[in-house]
Design an enzyme around this catalytic site. Structure first.
Site, mmCIF file in Angstrom:
data_model
loop_
_atom_site.group_PDB
_atom_site.id
_atom_site.type_symbol
_atom_site.label_atom_id
_atom_site.label_comp_id
_atom_site.label_asym_id
_atom_site.label_seq_id
_atom_site.Cartn_x
_atom_site.Cartn_y
_atom_site.Cartn_z
ATOM 1 N N GLY A 236 38.701 51.038 44.029
ATOM 2 C CA GLY A 236 38.418 49.841 43.453
ATOM 3 C C GLY A 236 37.179 49.354 43.794
ATOM 4 O O GLY A 236 36.719 48.528 42.911
ATOM 5 N N THR A 237 36.436 49.674 44.811
ATOM 6 C CA THR A 237 35.163 48.917 45.044
ATOM 7 C C THR A 237 34.101 49.504 43.980
ATOM 8 O O THR A 237 33.434 48.836 43.553
ATOM 9 C CB THR A 237 34.749 49.429 46.421
ATOM 10 O OG1 THR A 237 35.636 48.738 47.503
ATOM 11 C CG2 THR A 237 33.270 49.228 46.644
ATOM 12 N N ASN B 52 43.703 39.199 48.477
ATOM 13 C CA ASN B 52 44.204 40.288 49.309
ATOM 14 C C ASN B 52 44.753 39.881 50.633
ATOM 15 O O ASN B 52 44.904 40.811 51.403
ATOM 16 C CB ASN B 52 43.108 41.672 49.420
ATOM 17 C CG ASN B 52 41.735 41.045 49.797
ATOM 18 O OD1 ASN B 52 41.244 39.982 49.213
ATOM 19 N ND2 ASN B 52 41.146 41.669 50.704
ATOM 20 N N GLN C 175 45.602 44.122 44.211
ATOM 21 C CA GLN C 175 46.682 43.735 44.878
ATOM 22 C C GLN C 175 47.599 43.294 43.938
ATOM 23 O O GLN C 175 48.805 43.206 44.510
ATOM 24 C CB GLN C 175 46.378 42.499 45.737
ATOM 25 C CG GLN C 175 45.517 42.786 46.719
ATOM 26 C CD GLN C 175 45.906 44.089 47.937
ATOM 27 O OE1 GLN C 175 47.096 43.989 48.164
ATOM 28 N NE2 GLN C 175 45.024 44.561 48.493
ATOM 29 N N SER D 125 43.571 50.356 41.764
ATOM 30 C CA SER D 125 43.456 51.498 42.950
ATOM 31 C C SER D 125 44.793 52.175 43.151
ATOM 32 O O SER D 125 45.607 51.442 43.221
ATOM 33 C CB SER D 125 42.702 50.727 43.989
ATOM 34 O OG SER D 125 42.685 51.854 45.128
ATOM 35 N N HIS E 147 45.555 53.724 46.186
ATOM 36 C CA HIS E 147 46.005 53.967 47.574
ATOM 37 C C HIS E 147 46.892 52.495 47.759
ATOM 38 O O HIS E 147 47.353 52.554 49.041
ATOM 39 C CB HIS E 147 45.194 54.246 48.461
ATOM 40 C CG HIS E 147 44.283 53.165 49.116
ATOM 41 N ND1 HIS E 147 44.062 52.496 49.823
ATOM 42 C CD2 HIS E 147 43.190 52.539 48.161
ATOM 43 C CE1 HIS E 147 43.238 51.752 49.817
ATOM 44 N NE2 HIS E 147 42.506 51.690 48.932
ATOM 45 N N THR F 147 32.268 66.066 38.228
ATOM 46 C CA THR F 147 33.675 66.705 38.323
ATOM 47 C C THR F 147 34.544 65.728 38.453
ATOM 48 O O THR F 147 34.475 65.307 39.609
ATOM 49 C CB THR F 147 33.517 68.059 39.041
ATOM 50 O OG1 THR F 147 32.536 68.800 38.742
ATOM 51 C CG2 THR F 147 34.850 68.763 38.868
ATOM 52 N N CYS G 22 38.219 46.338 54.606
ATOM 53 C CA CYS G 22 36.875 46.576 54.367
ATOM 54 C C CYS G 22 35.957 45.869 55.190
ATOM 55 O O CYS G 22 34.774 46.312 55.362
ATOM 56 C CB CYS G 22 36.713 46.448 53.011
ATOM 57 S SG CYS G 22 37.446 47.521 51.722
#
Length: 382
Positions: free
Chosen positions: A70-71, A150, A180, A200, A202, A242, A329
Site C-alpha cells: 500500500g505504501t 486505519n 482497510q 494491499s 496482507h 521482475t 508503520c
C-alpha cells in the site's frame, strides 16, 4: 490460549494463500517475463491474480498495477497524479488522518510548491461531506482520501468526492486508499468515481510485500506520469522489475478466498457489538470511535497509569493478547490520528486499537477483557 486482535496491522495468511505461494516457489518458479514454458506458467498465475483483483473492484485487469504494498501504491498515485495535472492547478485535498504514506507524500508536494488542504476530523475521526465540498475548488488537481481510517475505523465520505469535483469544475483526479476497506466492504471503482485505488494483500490474509494500484484507463494517465523507477517493461513501465510471482499468486488466492461481504460484515458486527458490551463493563474505559465506524476496528482509552506501549507489551507477554497502540508503520510514535481528533494528552498516551478479522471469536474478546480487567486492577490510575 492467545487472542490476535491486531488485524489492521496485518492478518494471518489463509491456507489458500500459503498453498499458492508454496506452489510458485516449488513448481511455477520461472521468471514471468521468460518466453519458455516455466516463464509462461508463472505469468499465467499472475494473470489469474490480476483478474481476481480487477473483478473485485469492478475494473479490467489491464488497469491493475502490482506494487510492493500500500505504501508504494499510495506514493505512485499521489506523485503520478500531480505530475499529470500540475499544469491545471495547485491544490491537493486530503485529510489530516491519512496513512503516513499519503501524509508524507502530501508534505513533500507542499515543499514542491503545491497547496495542500488537510481536512480535520471531529472527536470520533469523522469527516463530513460539507468539509469536502468546501475544500474542493476549481484549482484542485487531486483529492486523496482513505475509505476507512486505519486507527479508529471512521468511514470517509468517498462517495461524495466525484460530486464535489464536478460541482467545483475541478480537473482533479480522485485517489482512494482502500487498504482497510478492501475485502471488508463492496468497492466498485466506477460507482465511487475513483481514478486511482490502493489495495494491499496482507490486510486480507494474503502475503506481505505485495499490493496493487488501480489506474483508470479512461483518465489517460501514462507511464510517463507515474514512473518513478526505470529499467523494464513490467507493469506497463509504471513499476518495472521482475514481478514477485509467488506473492502475487498469494494475493490473488486470498482475494478468491474472501467470504461473501454481507455475511462477513454481519458476523463482524455481532462480534463488535459483543466487544463493546464487554469492554463497557470496565469502569473508566472510553471509546475513541463511535458506532458508525467500521465494525472491524475499536479504539479505546484504558484507565491505568501505564502508557499504551506498556499496556500492549503487558497484554502480549503476560496474557497472550495482541493489540496495538495505532498504526504499525508509526512504530510507537504518538498517534497523529488521535492528535488530529483533539483528544487530551492522557487519552493520547493510554489508547489501544483492537482490530478484528473473520477468524476472531467471542473467546478472543473474553480473553482481552479479562486481561484488561486484571491489568487495570494491578496498575490502577495514580
Amino acid at each position: 490460549m492467545t487472542a490476535y486482535l491486531d488485524n489492521s496491522a496485518t492478518t494471518k495468511p489463509c491456507d489458500e494463500c500459503v498453498s499458492a505461494v508454496t506452489n510458485m516457489l516449488t513448481n511455477d518458479w520461472g521468471n514471468p517475463s521468460s518466453l519458455h514454458n516455466l516463464g509462461i506458467d508463472a505469468m499465467k498465475q499472475i494473470i489469474i491474480s490480476r483478474t481476481a483483483i480487477a473483478q473485485s473492484l469492478g475494473v479490467s485487469r489491464e488497469e491493475i498495477i502490482f506494487t510492493s504494498g500500500g505504501t508504494e501504491a499510495n506514493n505512485i498515485a499521489l506523485f503520478g497524479a500531480v505530475k499529470a495535472k500540475k499544469r491545471l492547478g495547485k491544490r491537493i485535498v486530503t485529510t489530516a488522518i491519512e496513512h503516513e504514506s499519503v501524509l508524507q507524500s502530501a508534505q513533500q508536494l507542499e515543499r514542491e510548491g503545491f497547496e495542500v488542504i488537510y481536512l480535520m476530523p471531529d472527536k470520533f475521526g469523522n469527516i463530513t461531506k460539507q468539509q469536502l465540498f468546501d475544500a474542493v475548488n476549481s484549482d484542485t488537481i487531486l483529492v486523496s482520501m482513505m475509505y476507512v481510517n486505519n486507527e479508529v475505523g471512521s468511514v470517509m465520505p468517498v462517495d461524495q468526492i466525484k460530486r464535489a469535483v464536478k460541482r467545483a469544475g475541478a480537473p482533479a483526479l480522485i485517489h482512494i486508499d482502500c487498504v482497510q476497506a478492501y475485502g471488508k466492504m463492496p468497492i466498485n471503482a466506477k460507482k465511487i468515481g475513483a481514478d486511482l485505488i490502493t489495495v494491499s494483500a496482507h490486510k486480507i490474509h494474503g502475503p506481505k510485500g505485495v499490493g496493487a494500484l488501480y489506474v483508470n484507463k479512461e483518465a489517460n494517465l501514462t507511464d510517463q506520469n507515474f514512473a518513478r523507477i526505470f529499467g523494464g517493461e513490467q507493469e506497463k513501465r509504471i513499476r518495472p522489475g521482475t514481478e514477485s510471482a509467488p506473492l502475487i499468486a498469494g494475493f490473488g488466492s486470498a482475494v478468491n478466498a474472501l467470504p461473501e461481504y454481507n455475511l462477513q460484515k454481519n458476523e463482524i458486527t455481532r462480534l463488535n457489538t459483543y466487544a463493546r458490551e464487554r469492554l463497557s463493563e470496565i469502569n473508566g474505559v472510553r471509546f475513541n470511535n463511535d458506532e458508525n465506524a467500521s465494525p472491524y476496528i475499536i479504539n479505546i482509552y484504558v484507565p491505568t497509569f501505564m502508557r499504551s506501549q506498556t499496556i500492549l507489551q503487558e497484554l502480549s507477554a503476560n496474557y497472550g493478547v495482541y493489540v496495538s497502540n495505532g498504526s504499525a508503520c508509526a512504530k510507537g510514535k504518538k498517534s497523529h490520528v488521535l492528535t488530529a481528533m483533539g483528544v487530551d494528552d492522557d487519552t493520547l498516551d493510554k489508547s489501544i486499537r483492537i482490530s478484528f478479522s473473520r477468524y476472531n471469536t467471542k473467546a478472543d474478546v473474553d480473553l482481552l477483557v479479562d486481561a484488561l480487567k486484571e491489568l487495570i486492577e494491578k496498575h490502577p490510575m495514580e
